[in-house]
Design a protein around this motif. Structure first.
Motif, short mmCIF file in Angstrom:
data_model
loop_
_atom_site.label_atom_id
_atom_site.label_comp_id
_atom_site.label_asym_id
_atom_site.label_seq_id
_atom_site.Cartn_x
_atom_site.Cartn_y
_atom_site.Cartn_z
N MET A 1 0.86 -1.30 -0.04
CA MET A 1 -0.02 0.11 0.08
C MET A 1 0.94 1.07 -0.10
O MET A 1 1.70 1.50 0.93
CB MET A 1 -0.94 -0.15 1.10
N CYS A 2 0.69 2.12 -0.91
CA CYS A 2 1.48 3.34 -1.02
C CYS A 2 0.47 4.55 -0.62
O CYS A 2 -0.45 4.60 -1.16
CB CYS A 2 1.98 3.48 -2.37
N TYR A 32 2.55 -4.20 3.56
CA TYR A 32 3.50 -3.29 3.76
C TYR A 32 3.05 -1.78 3.17
O TYR A 32 2.38 -1.62 2.31
CB TYR A 32 4.66 -3.71 2.57
N ILE A 33 3.04 -0.80 4.20
CA ILE A 33 2.85 0.51 3.90
C ILE A 33 4.27 1.32 3.42
O ILE A 33 5.04 1.45 4.24
CB ILE A 33 2.18 1.06 5.02
N VAL A 34 4.25 1.90 2.25
CA VAL A 34 5.33 2.63 1.86
C VAL A 34 4.77 3.91 1.52
O VAL A 34 3.60 4.36 1.23
CB VAL A 34 6.07 2.08 0.80
N GLY A 35 5.85 5.16 1.24
CA GLY A 35 5.03 6.49 0.82
C GLY A 35 6.15 7.69 2.06
O GLY A 35 6.86 7.40 2.48
N LEU A 67 1.62 -2.74 13.36
CA LEU A 67 2.56 -2.16 12.58
C LEU A 67 3.80 -1.80 13.10
O LEU A 67 3.84 -1.12 14.03
CB LEU A 67 1.81 -0.95 11.62
N THR A 68 4.75 -2.30 12.47
CA THR A 68 6.38 -2.12 12.71
C THR A 68 6.90 -1.23 11.73
O THR A 68 6.79 -1.16 10.61
CB THR A 68 7.11 -3.46 12.85
N GLN A 69 7.49 -0.04 12.35
CA GLN A 69 8.32 1.00 11.56
C GLN A 69 9.55 0.20 11.33
O GLN A 69 10.49 -0.08 12.21
CB GLN A 69 8.15 2.33 12.16
#
Length: 299
Positions: A1-2, A32-35, A67-69
């Motif tokens: 997910m961006c 996975y969250i990116v952006g 969620l892990t940073q």
């Protein structure tokens, strides 16, 4: 997910973004969250903390959704990334303010210092000359006069259109982000910044005329029925005069990212790209002195 959260995002809109993410998480086990969430106030230490409420809400959101940073240190050039330049949005000063940010003396000194450490010895004299050229454009000329010298009127520009603000999905343009610096400026600054930031030295040198021509023809196609604000020759001249400025803007990013990257191939590619930009900045600057003497007249 961006995702992308603008630095100017209001609190209610930030909460709306978290709700969207939450809905998406409810339907997916592995995400996975990116952006870019633009939370410079968060310290991702053993116990994350934030200097503002929305940052604290984001930390709590991550905890509650398990969620892990993974990125827990500032980017090498975070002092540039998190600057908020909204006060210039919509005005002709926006691009020049970006230049002042990118060519900030402390940032430039750090970048050129890294160049001296990581570049082969035969480039040291060129680096010294590049420092002088960068300082020249920062302190001794008025960038806003570039348009006048070419005989152009300002046109609407994104003003921060480099590769990190372009989202590509499956080899197709998905979105262009970070619109808070939209302003009036030079016709070549958007396409020029993309060319400088995105292309390898070889591609930039070999395909420059082709890309400018494609850009111009696409522009003509989109404005059919409306007056054409500039010619292709003016676009090329605008790019030539603007190139040293654009390259000096991007070099601190490329230099520092290249220096800190672990992969040998990427680091070598970054150094090669910097060398190519440096060589072309010095050559183009000399040509500009000959072709545009009016621009370099003492203020």
């Amino acid at each position: 997910m961006c995702i992308y959260r603008s630095p100017s995002c209001e609190y209610k809109d930030s909460l709306h973004l978290l709700n969207i993410i939450s809905d998406h998480l409810g339907h997916n086990l592995d995400v996975y969250i990116v952006g870019d969430t633009n939370f410079p106030g968060i310290e991702w230490s053993t116990t994350p903390k934030s200097s503002n409420k929305i940052g604290t809400d984001f930390i709590n959101f991550c905890d509650s959704h398990q969620l892990t940073q993974h990125i827990k240190v500032p980017t090498p050039i975070g002092e540039i990334i998190d600057r908020n330049r909204l006060e210039f949005a919509g005005g002709v000063d926006c691009f020049q303010s970006n230049i002042l940010d990118f060519l900030d003396k402390k940032v430039s000194e750090k970048s050129f210092g890294l160049m001296r450490k990581s570049f082969p010895e035969e480039y040291l004299d060129q680096i010294d000359t590049l420092v002088d050229v960068s300082d020249f454009y920062l302190n001794k000329v008025d960038i806003s006069k570039i348009i006048e010298v070419i005989g152009l009127k300002p046109v609407l520009t994104h003003s921060d259109l480099w590769q990190s603000n372009v989202m590509i999905v499956k080899n197709k343009l998905h979105a262009i982000i970070d619109w808070q610096t939209v302003s009036f400026g030079s016709p070549a600054q958007d396409i020029g910044l993309l060319i400088v930031s995105w292309l390898s030295t070889q591609d930039r040198r070999q395909k420059l005329d082709f890309l400018l021509n494609e850009y111009y023809n696409t522009f003509l196609d989109k404005i059919k029925g409306h007056p054409v604000p500039y010619t292709f020759e003016q676009l090329k001249r605008n790019y030539q005069l603007l190139f040293p400025v654009l390259a000096c803007m991007m070099l601190p990013w490329i230099i520092q990212l290249s220096f800190y990257v672990q992969e040998k191939e990427l680091r070598e590619y970054g150094i090669e790209k910097c060398v190519g930009l440096m060589e072309d900045v010095l050559a183009t600057h000399q040509k500009n002195l000959e072709d545009f003497p009016k621009f370099f007249e003492p203020q």
